[in-house]
Structure formats: structure tokens, C-alpha cells
Write an enzyme that holds these catalytic residues in place. Structure first.
Site, short mmCIF file in Angstrom:
data_model
loop_
_atom_site.label_atom_id
_atom_site.label_comp_id
_atom_site.label_asym_id
_atom_site.label_seq_id
_atom_site.Cartn_x
_atom_site.Cartn_y
_atom_site.Cartn_z
N LYS A 11 1.21 -1.15 -0.30
CA LYS A 11 0.25 -0.41 0.25
C LYS A 11 0.73 1.41 -0.34
CE LYS A 11 -4.13 -1.86 2.11
NZ LYS A 11 -5.17 -1.87 3.18
N TYR A 51 -12.76 -1.52 -3.71
CA TYR A 51 -13.00 -1.68 -2.32
C TYR A 51 -14.25 -1.61 -1.71
CZ TYR A 51 -8.56 -2.20 -0.05
OH TYR A 51 -7.20 -2.55 0.20
N PHE A 59 -15.01 4.06 7.18
CA PHE A 59 -14.31 4.14 6.45
C PHE A 59 -13.41 4.27 4.77
CE2 PHE A 59 -13.94 0.02 7.66
CZ PHE A 59 -13.74 -0.70 6.65
N ARG A 87 -1.66 -14.30 5.14
CA ARG A 87 -2.63 -13.39 5.98
C ARG A 87 -1.90 -13.92 7.37
NH1 ARG A 87 -7.10 -10.77 4.32
NH2 ARG A 87 -8.16 -10.35 6.26
N THR A 93 -5.19 -7.23 10.80
CA THR A 93 -5.26 -5.36 9.89
C THR A 93 -4.73 -4.41 10.46
OG1 THR A 93 -7.70 -6.37 9.41
CG2 THR A 93 -8.11 -3.76 9.20
N ARG A 104 2.47 -6.11 9.03
CA ARG A 104 1.46 -4.84 9.80
C ARG A 104 2.31 -4.80 11.06
NH1 ARG A 104 -4.17 -7.19 7.67
NH2 ARG A 104 -3.79 -5.73 5.52
N ASN A 114 -2.21 -0.06 6.71
CA ASN A 114 -1.44 -1.10 7.65
C ASN A 114 -0.78 -2.10 6.43
OD1 ASN A 114 -3.13 -1.91 5.68
ND2 ASN A 114 -4.61 -3.14 7.67
N HIS A 117 -2.51 -5.33 1.40
CA HIS A 117 -3.65 -6.29 1.36
C HIS A 117 -3.50 -7.40 0.78
CE1 HIS A 117 -7.23 -7.12 -0.18
NE2 HIS A 117 -7.00 -7.75 -0.95
N GLU A 128 -9.33 -10.95 -7.18
CA GLU A 128 -8.62 -9.89 -7.46
C GLU A 128 -8.01 -10.00 -8.45
OE1 GLU A 128 -10.43 -9.09 -3.23
OE2 GLU A 128 -7.93 -9.16 -3.37
P1 RTP Z 1 -7.02 -6.60 3.71
O1 RTP Z 1 -8.32 -6.51 2.89
O2 RTP Z 1 -6.33 -5.00 3.05
O3 RTP Z 1 -6.59 -7.97 3.40
O4 RTP Z 1 -7.26 -5.81 5.21
P2 RTP Z 1 -8.09 -6.94 5.74
O5 RTP Z 1 -9.61 -7.82 5.37
O6 RTP Z 1 -7.79 -7.49 6.82
O7 RTP Z 1 -9.18 -5.64 6.69
P3 RTP Z 1 -11.14 -4.78 6.03
O8 RTP Z 1 -12.04 -5.36 7.03
O9 RTP Z 1 -11.45 -5.58 5.10
O10 RTP Z 1 -10.91 -3.38 5.44
C1 RTP Z 1 -9.99 -3.15 4.32
C2 RTP Z 1 -8.85 -1.86 4.47
O11 RTP Z 1 -9.45 -0.74 4.91
C3 RTP Z 1 -8.71 -0.22 5.49
N1 RTP Z 1 -9.84 0.12 7.14
N2 RTP Z 1 -9.72 0.80 7.82
N3 RTP Z 1 -10.47 3.49 9.88
C4 RTP Z 1 -10.67 1.65 9.79
O12 RTP Z 1 -11.40 1.63 10.65
C5 RTP Z 1 -10.71 1.16 9.27
N4 RTP Z 1 -10.77 -0.43 8.68
C6 RTP Z 1 -10.63 -1.20 7.45
C7 RTP Z 1 -7.77 -1.24 5.68
O13 RTP Z 1 -6.95 -0.37 5.12
C8 RTP Z 1 -8.12 -2.93 5.65
O14 RTP Z 1 -6.56 -3.19 5.26
MG MG Z 2 -10.25 -7.44 3.45
#
Ligand code: RTP
Ligand code: MG
Length: 140
Positions: A11, A51, A59, A87, A93, A104, A114, A117, A128
Site C-alpha cells: 500500500k 473495495y 471508512f 494472511r 488488520t 503489519r 497498514n 492487502h 482480485e
Molecule cells: P485487507 O482487506 O486490506 O487485507 O485487510 P483486512 O481484510 O484485514 O481488512 P478489511 O476489514 O477488509 O478492511 C480493508 C482495509 O480497509 C482499511 N480499514 N480502515 N479506519 C478503519 O477503521 C479501517 N478499517 C479497515 C484497512 O486499510 C484495511 O486493510
Molecule cells: Mg479484507
């Protein structure tokens, strides 16, 4: 199980700090092979589509803004059980909750910035990968 492919993004917070090589070394040391990779500037439209599952979340706009704020490196990683393995290498996350030694925990700046992805399931991995790569750009 078996050999899988997963989709990964380094990222903008990480490319800004010149961490691409260090993060790639963590993937490779973790048993994953980088079978496709390109550095791009994501368009707003690409970020919104990628997304899309989060579009009702508070967010979402910040996330799109962040993901288009600088270059990203999109990648296909291949290896044994690659989706789960990646992962594990990435960590939780929120970097504050990520295990020591994960990408991370080591490099993440915040729950949003973070550093990486990674796809969360075989179906999303396939979608994807196809969103960013032509089949001819991937060589195992
Ligand atoms: P990713 O998809 O990036 O691998 O991450 P993840 O599954 O661990 O997290 P996800 O819940 O899918 O969220 C996607 C991305 O959104 C951003 N985020 N910001 N401000 C917030 O509370 C918040 N929560 C998530 C993060 O960049 C996250 O990786
Ligand atoms: Mg995700």
C-alpha cells in the site's frame, strides 16, 4: 490446501517509505513466490471498485483517498496454502493487534495505513487477481 495463488497489494504508506523490497523479502522468507508484480497508481474508480464490499462503511471514502494517495505494488503470490499463509505473514488488520514479526506489526502505521492487502478466500483471490492482471502477465 495445495499450491494456491493470492492477490497482494503493497500500500501507499509502504511505497512512500521505500519498503517494497523489505516486505517482498518477508513474503519470500515466508515461503511465497512473487509470480507477478507491477507498480501502479490506482485510479479512484479502481479503488472504489476494488473495495466495493466496504462502500457502506464509515471508512470507505478515507480508504479510497488513501489507496490513491501514492503508488502501490500489486502482486500475485504463489505457494502452499498461499491465501492463509499470506494472511499470517501480514498479521491482523490493525497493526496494534498484529503478532510480532508480521508485516503489519513491523511496518503498519495505523488500521488504515497498514502497509499490505491480501485476499481472504479463494474466490476473492481469483477475482482480485483478474481485476489487475492478464493471465499472460503471471508466470509461475
Ligand atoms: P485487507 O482487506 O486490506 O487485507 O485487510 P483486512 O481484510 O484485514 O481488512 P478489511 O476489514 O477488509 O478492511 C480493508 C482495509 O480497509 C482499511 N480499514 N480502515 N479506519 C478503519 O477503521 C479501517 N478499517 C479497515 C484497512 O486499510 C484495511 O486493510
Ligand atoms: Mg479484507
Amino acid at each position: 490446501m495445495g499450491i494456491e495463488r493470492t492477490f497482494s497489494i503493497i500500500k501507499p504508506d509502504a511505497t512512500r517509505r521505500n519498503l517494497t523490497g523489505k516486505i517482498n523479502a518477508m513474503f519470500e522468507d515466508g515461503g511465497l513466490r512473487i509470480v507477478a508484480q507491477k507498480r501502479i497508481r490506482m485510479t479512484r474508480e479502481q479503488a472504489e471498485t476494488f473495495y466495493g464490499v466496504h462502500k457502506e462503511r464509515a471508512f470507505f471514502n478515507d480508504l479510497v483517498e488513501f489507496m490513491t494517495s501514492g503508488p502501490v505494488v500489486v502482486q500475485v503470490l504463489e505457494g502452499e496454502n498461499a491465501i492463509l499463509r499470506n494472511r499470517e505473514i501480514m498479521g491482523a488488520t490493525n497493526p496494534a493487534n498484529a503478532d510480532e514479526g508480521t508485516v503489519r506489526a513491523t511496518y503498519g502505521e495505523s488500521v488504515e495505513a497498514n502497509s499490505v492487502h491480501g485476499s481472504d478466500a479463494p474466490e476473492t483471490a481469483a477475482e482480485e487477481i483478474a481485476f489487475f492482471f492478464a493471465g499472460s502477465e503471471i508466470t509461475g
